[in-house]
Design an enzyme around this catalytic site. Sequence first.
Site, PDB file in Angstrom:
ATOM      1  N   GLY A 297      56.152  56.862 130.469  1.00 36.47           N
ATOM      2  CA  GLY A 297      55.477  56.039 129.514  1.00 36.47           C
ATOM      3  C   GLY A 297      56.486  56.674 128.313  1.00 36.47           C
TER       4      GLY A 297
ATOM      5  N   ASN B 227      38.688  64.186 136.906  1.00 43.84           N
ATOM      6  CA  ASN B 227      39.655  63.935 138.154  1.00 43.84           C
ATOM      7  C   ASN B 227      41.206  65.335 137.519  1.00 43.84           C
ATOM      8  OD1 ASN B 227      38.758  62.223 139.782  1.00 43.84           O
ATOM      9  ND2 ASN B 227      39.221  60.563 139.329  1.00 43.84           N
TER      10      ASN B 227
ATOM     11  N   TYR C 245      39.174  53.655 122.889  1.00 40.63           N
ATOM     12  CA  TYR C 245      40.451  54.518 122.614  1.00 40.63           C
ATOM     13  C   TYR C 245      40.019  55.721 122.545  1.00 40.63           C
ATOM     14  CZ  TYR C 245      44.963  56.788 121.682  1.00 40.63           C
ATOM     15  OH  TYR C 245      45.939  57.207 121.883  1.00 40.63           O
TER      16      TYR C 245
HETATM   17  N1  LIG Z   1      52.888  57.639 121.131  1.00 40.86           N
HETATM   18  C1  LIG Z   1      51.616  58.066 120.255  1.00 40.86           C
HETATM   19  O1  LIG Z   1      52.295  58.018 118.966  1.00 40.86           O
HETATM   20  C2  LIG Z   1      50.625  58.703 120.040  1.00 40.86           C
HETATM   21  C3  LIG Z   1      49.643  59.241 119.235  1.00 40.86           C
HETATM   22  C4  LIG Z   1      48.410  59.911 119.306  1.00 40.86           C
HETATM   23  C5  LIG Z   1      47.984  60.033 121.399  1.00 40.86           C
HETATM   24  N2  LIG Z   1      49.057  59.923 122.440  1.00 40.86           N
HETATM   25  C6  LIG Z   1      49.068  60.211 123.552  1.00 40.86           C
HETATM   26  O2  LIG Z   1      50.075  59.987 124.345  1.00 40.86           O
HETATM   27  C7  LIG Z   1      49.630  60.139 125.266  1.00 40.86           C
HETATM   28  C8  LIG Z   1      51.067  59.153 125.409  1.00 40.86           C
HETATM   29  O3  LIG Z   1      51.338  58.311 124.809  1.00 40.86           O
HETATM   30  P1  LIG Z   1      52.365  57.464 124.978  1.00 40.86           P
HETATM   31  O4  LIG Z   1      52.565  57.324 122.873  1.00 40.86           O
HETATM   32  O5  LIG Z   1      53.838  57.801 125.646  1.00 40.86           O
HETATM   33  O6  LIG Z   1      51.609  56.185 125.714  1.00 40.86           O
HETATM   34  P2  LIG Z   1      52.488  54.874 126.810  1.00 40.86           P
HETATM   35  O7  LIG Z   1      51.483  53.399 126.492  1.00 40.86           O
HETATM   36  O8  LIG Z   1      53.827  54.384 126.506  1.00 40.86           O
HETATM   37  O9  LIG Z   1      52.243  56.083 127.469  1.00 40.86           O
HETATM   38  C9  LIG Z   1      51.233  55.713 129.118  1.00 40.86           C
HETATM   39  C10 LIG Z   1      51.491  56.111 130.300  1.00 40.86           C
HETATM   40  O10 LIG Z   1      50.266  56.299 130.629  1.00 40.86           O
HETATM   41  C11 LIG Z   1      50.360  54.747 132.036  1.00 40.86           C
HETATM   42  N3  LIG Z   1      49.068  55.675 132.100  1.00 40.86           N
HETATM   43  C12 LIG Z   1      47.926  54.152 131.869  1.00 40.86           C
HETATM   44  N4  LIG Z   1      47.085  54.165 132.470  1.00 40.86           N
HETATM   45  C13 LIG Z   1      47.138  55.193 133.808  1.00 40.86           C
HETATM   46  C14 LIG Z   1      46.345  55.432 134.570  1.00 40.86           C
HETATM   47  N5  LIG Z   1      44.381  54.828 134.431  1.00 40.86           N
HETATM   48  N6  LIG Z   1      47.261  55.995 135.872  1.00 40.86           N
HETATM   49  C15 LIG Z   1      48.376  56.617 135.197  1.00 40.86           C
HETATM   50  N7  LIG Z   1      48.578  55.574 134.690  1.00 40.86           N
HETATM   51  C16 LIG Z   1      48.471  55.338 133.832  1.00 40.86           C
HETATM   52  C17 LIG Z   1      50.869  54.236 131.332  1.00 40.86           C
HETATM   53  O11 LIG Z   1      51.457  53.180 132.269  1.00 40.86           O
HETATM   54  C18 LIG Z   1      52.132  55.244 130.642  1.00 40.86           C
HETATM   55  O12 LIG Z   1      53.513  54.853 131.269  1.00 40.86           O
HETATM   56  C19 LIG Z   1      48.658  59.085 125.677  1.00 40.86           C
HETATM   57  O13 LIG Z   1      47.765  59.412 126.366  1.00 40.86           O
HETATM   58  C20 LIG Z   1      47.950  58.858 124.054  1.00 40.86           C
HETATM   59  O14 LIG Z   1      47.420  58.014 123.693  1.00 40.86           O
HETATM   60  C21 LIG Z   1      49.837  59.160 121.773  1.00 40.86           C
END
Ligand SMILES: NC(=O)c1ccc[n+]([C@@H]2O[C@H](COP(=O)([O-])OP(=O)(O)OC[C@H]3O[C@@H](n4cnc5c(N)ncnc54)[C@H](O)[C@@H]3O)[C@@H](O)[C@H]2O)c1
Length: 315
Positions: free
Chosen positions: A10, A97, A143
């Site tokens: 991601g 998990n 979420y």
């Molecule tokens: N980007 C932000 O501003 C932000 C803010 C708060 C929290 N977060 C948290 O940081 C983390 C990463 O966010 P991001 O912005 O990189 O989002 P993103 O959607 O780019 O990355 C999430 C990744 O998780 C993978 N994924 C989703 N469901 C899955 C599953 N069941 N099994 C395996 N992989 C799975 C997706 O394919 C993706 O690669 C997330 O947990 C998000 O909640 C991000």
Amino acid sequence: MRILVTGGAGFLGSHLCERLLSEGHDVLCVDNFFTGRKRNIAHLMSNPYFEVMRHDVTFPLYVEVDQIYNLACPASPVHYQHDPVQTTKTSVHGAINMLGLAKRLGARIFQASTSEVYGDPEVHPQSEGYWGKVNPIGIRSCYDEGKRCAETLFFDYYRQHNLSIKVARIFNTYGPRMHPNDGRVVSNFVVQALRGENITIYGEGQQTRSFCYVDDLIEGFVRLMNAPEDLTGPVNLGNPNEFTIRELAERVIELTGSSSTLIFKPLPEDDPKQRQPDISLAKDRLKWSPTIELDEGLTKTISYFDELLKIADLD
Ligand SMILES: NC(=O)c1ccc[n+]([C@@H]2O[C@H](COP(=O)([O-])OP(=O)(O)OC[C@H]3O[C@@H](n4cnc5c(N)ncnc54)[C@H](O)[C@@H]3O)[C@@H](O)[C@H]2O)c1
């Protein structure tokens, strides 16, 4: 160390994998590619210390590692609302998990939590002691409540099983490799501006957000993960500099030199009016604070999207 990064393909995960590899670690990226993309990690594939596994964290995982960063979860409303039941499962079953794996291995585990646990906050800025104001039955709840429950699980594993945990509450972060179609405000505005389309603002654009550049955030992740045992978090990580959404749109138009104009649409349900981190704890315990100014971060993000729009079909 051998380090597992769930959600490693991601936006944030790919930057984290890159950072950990650059420090000489062996990195296992686990992702189901729901929102993650191979393009995000393509440049890492030739590194012999990098390995990718297609796996959904709602199912148990049996691997041997020393540390776990748990990032797997779609982060943008369009993606997490696409299949809300799967979103809750990813946060809750995924946490169970990964915590079970950490317990078996005696590995330290980091949770990517979110400022969304504060909901539509009644205090401003939000410090970690604030319990939040979250709607449990709204369209964002899969979420917000999923992430809150994951935090609960982390702290129960800590108390009950003496697990080494680190919980970060991440505020809005932006930068290269954000998903171009995820509806998040920075990528939306940049893509609309680069295409010369109207820039859509929800409400009057007076709601404020703070935007942290990805490199600053990843530095915070690594510092927290390697902080002394007693610092479990939650620790806010984000940039406290506040901008209105309208100001952001105007910066993007100026930096892209676009001819786009602003258009206004109604605010979606449960959209928080204000969100700003109190990062005193991170400053004090991690000696961390963001260093990259909005204009500098936006310039790098704009040049990433500019390239992407030239080479790729964004759908
Ligand atoms: N980007 C932000 O501003 C932000 C803010 C708060 C929290 N977060 C948290 O940081 C983390 C990463 O966010 P991001 O912005 O990189 O989002 P993103 O959607 O780019 O990355 C999430 C990744 O998780 C993978 N994924 C989703 N469901 C899955 C599953 N069941 N099994 C395996 N992989 C799975 C997706 O394919 C993706 O690669 C997330 O947990 C998000 O909640 C991000």
